[in-house]
Design an enzyme around this catalytic site. Structure first.
Site, PDB file in Angstrom:
ATOM      1  N   ASN A   9       0.855  -1.184   0.000  1.00  0.00           N
ATOM      2  CA  ASN A   9       0.000   0.000   0.000  1.00  0.00           C
ATOM      3  C   ASN A   9       0.896   1.241   0.000  1.00  0.00           C
ATOM      4  OD1 ASN A   9      -1.375   2.290   1.108  1.00  0.00           O
ATOM      5  ND2 ASN A   9      -3.042   0.946   1.713  1.00  0.00           N
ATOM      6  N   ASP A  11      -0.158   4.514  -0.160  1.00  0.00           N
ATOM      7  CA  ASP A  11      -0.878   5.747   0.199  1.00  0.00           C
ATOM      8  C   ASP A  11       0.029   6.801   0.838  1.00  0.00           C
ATOM      9  OD1 ASP A  11      -3.252   4.615  -0.605  1.00  0.00           O
ATOM     10  OD2 ASP A  11      -3.968   4.154   1.415  1.00  0.00           O
ATOM     11  N   HIS A  12       0.927   6.316   1.715  1.00  0.00           N
ATOM     12  CA  HIS A  12       1.667   7.293   2.512  1.00  0.00           C
ATOM     13  C   HIS A  12       2.848   7.921   1.782  1.00  0.00           C
ATOM     14  CE1 HIS A  12      -1.137   6.872   5.617  1.00  0.00           C
ATOM     15  NE2 HIS A  12      -0.987   5.566   5.638  1.00  0.00           N
ATOM     16  N   ARG A  20       3.557  18.876   1.746  1.00  0.00           N
ATOM     17  CA  ARG A  20       4.213  20.112   1.331  1.00  0.00           C
ATOM     18  C   ARG A  20       3.617  20.682   0.046  1.00  0.00           C
ATOM     19  NH1 ARG A  20       9.492  20.988   3.606  1.00  0.00           N
ATOM     20  NH2 ARG A  20       9.736  22.529   1.994  1.00  0.00           N
ATOM     21  N   HIS A  45      -5.757   3.590  -1.561  1.00  0.00           N
ATOM     22  CA  HIS A  45      -7.079   3.921  -1.004  1.00  0.00           C
ATOM     23  C   HIS A  45      -7.420   5.339  -1.449  1.00  0.00           C
ATOM     24  CE1 HIS A  45      -9.726   4.217   2.902  1.00  0.00           C
ATOM     25  NE2 HIS A  45     -10.406   4.474   1.793  1.00  0.00           N
ATOM     26  N   ARG A  47      -9.539   8.049  -0.830  1.00  0.00           N
ATOM     27  CA  ARG A  47     -10.497   8.454   0.214  1.00  0.00           C
ATOM     28  C   ARG A  47     -11.373   9.580  -0.295  1.00  0.00           C
ATOM     29  NH1 ARG A  47      -8.823   6.400   5.607  1.00  0.00           N
ATOM     30  NH2 ARG A  47     -10.585   7.585   6.384  1.00  0.00           N
ATOM     31  N   ARG A  51      -7.133  12.707   0.884  1.00  0.00           N
ATOM     32  CA  ARG A  51      -6.043  13.170   1.736  1.00  0.00           C
ATOM     33  C   ARG A  51      -4.686  12.601   1.329  1.00  0.00           C
ATOM     34  NH1 ARG A  51      -7.474   9.992   7.289  1.00  0.00           N
ATOM     35  NH2 ARG A  51      -9.418  11.092   7.005  1.00  0.00           N
ATOM     36  N   HIS A  52      -4.692  11.435   0.673  1.00  0.00           N
ATOM     37  CA  HIS A  52      -3.393  10.966   0.163  1.00  0.00           C
ATOM     38  C   HIS A  52      -3.488  10.706  -1.343  1.00  0.00           C
ATOM     39  CE1 HIS A  52      -5.317   7.265   1.527  1.00  0.00           C
ATOM     40  NE2 HIS A  52      -4.999   7.456   2.799  1.00  0.00           N
ATOM     41  N   GLU A  72      -8.773   0.335  -2.744  1.00  0.00           N
ATOM     42  CA  GLU A  72      -9.632   0.349  -1.552  1.00  0.00           C
ATOM     43  C   GLU A  72     -10.571   1.522  -1.685  1.00  0.00           C
ATOM     44  OE1 GLU A  72      -6.275  -1.280   1.607  1.00  0.00           O
ATOM     45  OE2 GLU A  72      -7.082   0.737   1.795  1.00  0.00           O
ATOM     46  N   THR A 102      -7.109   6.814  10.393  1.00  0.00           N
ATOM     47  CA  THR A 102      -6.959   5.688   9.481  1.00  0.00           C
ATOM     48  C   THR A 102      -8.237   4.849   9.578  1.00  0.00           C
ATOM     49  OG1 THR A 102      -5.579   3.794   8.908  1.00  0.00           O
ATOM     50  CG2 THR A 102      -5.730   4.315  11.247  1.00  0.00           C
ATOM     51  N   THR A 103      -8.324   3.766   8.792  1.00  0.00           N
ATOM     52  CA  THR A 103      -9.553   2.972   8.777  1.00  0.00           C
ATOM     53  C   THR A 103      -9.687   2.238  10.115  1.00  0.00           C
ATOM     54  OG1 THR A 103      -9.071   2.680   6.444  1.00  0.00           O
ATOM     55  CG2 THR A 103     -10.904   1.409   7.336  1.00  0.00           C
ATOM     56  N   GLU A 153     -10.908  -9.386   3.829  1.00  0.00           N
ATOM     57  CA  GLU A 153      -9.647  -8.925   4.406  1.00  0.00           C
ATOM     58  C   GLU A 153      -9.912  -8.689   5.884  1.00  0.00           C
ATOM     59  OE1 GLU A 153      -7.075  -6.554   2.203  1.00  0.00           O
ATOM     60  OE2 GLU A 153      -6.285  -5.473   3.930  1.00  0.00           O
ATOM     61  N   HIS A 194      -3.695  -4.085   8.156  1.00  0.00           N
ATOM     62  CA  HIS A 194      -3.823  -2.923   9.041  1.00  0.00           C
ATOM     63  C   HIS A 194      -2.900  -2.993  10.244  1.00  0.00           C
ATOM     64  CE1 HIS A 194      -5.286   0.649  10.962  1.00  0.00           C
ATOM     65  NE2 HIS A 194      -5.825   0.941   9.798  1.00  0.00           N
ATOM     66  N   HIS A 217       1.634   1.499   5.958  1.00  0.00           N
ATOM     67  CA  HIS A 217       2.308   2.518   6.766  1.00  0.00           C
ATOM     68  C   HIS A 217       3.701   2.082   7.207  1.00  0.00           C
ATOM     69  CE1 HIS A 217       2.873   5.139  10.362  1.00  0.00           C
ATOM     70  NE2 HIS A 217       2.416   6.029   9.494  1.00  0.00           N
TER      71      HIS A 217
HETATM   72  N1  PXP Z   1      -5.910  -3.036   4.383  1.00  0.00           N
HETATM   73  C1  PXP Z   1      -6.908  -2.128   4.392  1.00  0.00           C
HETATM   74  C2  PXP Z   1      -8.260  -2.588   3.961  1.00  0.00           C
HETATM   75  C3  PXP Z   1      -6.687  -0.781   4.757  1.00  0.00           C
HETATM   76  O1  PXP Z   1      -7.713   0.077   4.763  1.00  0.00           O
HETATM   77  C4  PXP Z   1      -5.374  -0.393   5.085  1.00  0.00           C
HETATM   78  C5  PXP Z   1      -5.067   1.034   5.396  1.00  0.00           C
HETATM   79  O2  PXP Z   1      -5.863   1.540   6.332  1.00  0.00           O
HETATM   80  C6  PXP Z   1      -4.363  -1.356   5.074  1.00  0.00           C
HETATM   81  C7  PXP Z   1      -4.661  -2.663   4.715  1.00  0.00           C
HETATM   82  C8  PXP Z   1      -2.952  -1.016   5.392  1.00  0.00           C
HETATM   83  O3  PXP Z   1      -2.804  -0.625   6.709  1.00  0.00           O
HETATM   84  P1  PXP Z   1      -1.407  -0.052   7.194  1.00  0.00           P
HETATM   85  O4  PXP Z   1      -1.156   1.201   6.417  1.00  0.00           O
HETATM   86  O5  PXP Z   1      -1.612   0.198   8.645  1.00  0.00           O
HETATM   87  O6  PXP Z   1      -0.369  -1.110   6.913  1.00  0.00           O
END
Ligand code: PXP
Length: 241
Positions: A9, A11-12, A20, A45, A47, A51-52, A72, A102-103, A153, A194, A217
């Site tokens: 993932n 996203d971050h 920035r 994801h 959203r 936001r990301h 997602e 977060t979720t 999941e 997660h 993350h």
């Molecule tokens: N799986 C799902 C469905 C998520 O929504 C997320 C992010 O919230 C993740 C996995 C990944 O979680 P993390 O960023 O904490 O590893």
């Protein structure tokens, strides 16, 4: 040797970019490095508040990526239209609150049954694999099956919080194990995600019925120190030990 899949993932990467208002670091660049480092799929994801990951990231990543893209998304008509337009290989339906960091939990399938069913049907018509992000309990696994999902999941957040704080985690582990085994027994593919770190993933990888991990993350955080490639390689070793 098992063949469990790692979804990375990214996203971050977008979170850092957006902090920035810059054009770097580019989530597409991260997706391609992850692809070349052994990731089995890329998760993003989109959203509601963007936001990301943003719409244009989704479009660019889908165009260039060779491994499956897992989108997602919240169960809304807006997101359904976006998924149909961009055709990710997989969709994971997740709950979403604007104010959460977060979720925070799994889907409330009971409350949103007809909408979730409708979304799954429409995505299946486009040959998109659908998974539902749920709390690890047998009831929600059953509801996922009734709704027509291909996979569940399991939300590992509760287990990971207890694990990280060195608190009693046996019950949380058993919840994951029982729901994973039950989901497998009724024909669902079982994923987990997660809050996972190297150590909590190693612990959860004792559950053989889990075939896919989606981790974000910690991977991006650890990449600051050892790079994306090395982090992904370490996780692949952990899940397939
Ligand atoms: N799986 C799902 C469905 C998520 O929504 C997320 C992010 O919230 C993740 C996995 C990944 O979680 P993390 O960023 O904490 O590893």
């Amino acid at each position: 040797m098992t063949n469990r899949r790692l979804g990375v993932n990214i996203d971050h990467v977008a979170t850092i970019r957006n902090a920035r208002g810059e054009i770097y670091p580019d989530p597409l660049k991260a997706a391609l490095i992850a692809q070349n480092s052994g990731a089995d799929s890329i998760t993003i994801h989109l959203r509601e508040d963007r936001r990301h990951i943003r719409d244009n990231d989704l479009k660019r990543i889908k165009k260039k990526l060779k491994i499956p893209l897992n989108l997602e998304m919240a169960p809304t008509n807006e997101m359904l239209e976006i998924a149909i337009r961009n055709k990710p290989n997989f969709v994971c339906i997740v709950p979403e609150k604007r104010t959460e960091i977060t979720t925070e939990g799994g889907l409330n399938i009971k409350k949103n049954k007809s909408l979730i069913k409708k979304i799954i049907n429409k995505l299946h018509k486009r040959k998109i694999r659908v998974s539902l992000f749920i709390e690890p309990n047998v009831e929600d696994v059953k509801l996922s099956r009734f709704a027509g999902a291909d996979c569940v999941e399991l939300h590992t957040g509760n287990f990971c919080n207890l694990f990280n704080k060195n608190k009693k985690k046996n019950k949380a582990f058993l919840n994951l194990e029982n729901s994973a085994n039950y989901a497998k027994s009724i024909g669902l593919d079982v994923h987990a995600g997660h809050g996972l770190t190297y150590k909590s993933t190693l612990e959860i990888s004792k559950i053989n019925s889990i075939t896919e991990y989606n981790i974000g993350h910690f991977i991006i955080a650890e990449s600051i120190f050892i790079g994306l490639k090395n982090t992904i390689k370490k996780f692949k070793k952990i899940i397939n030990r």
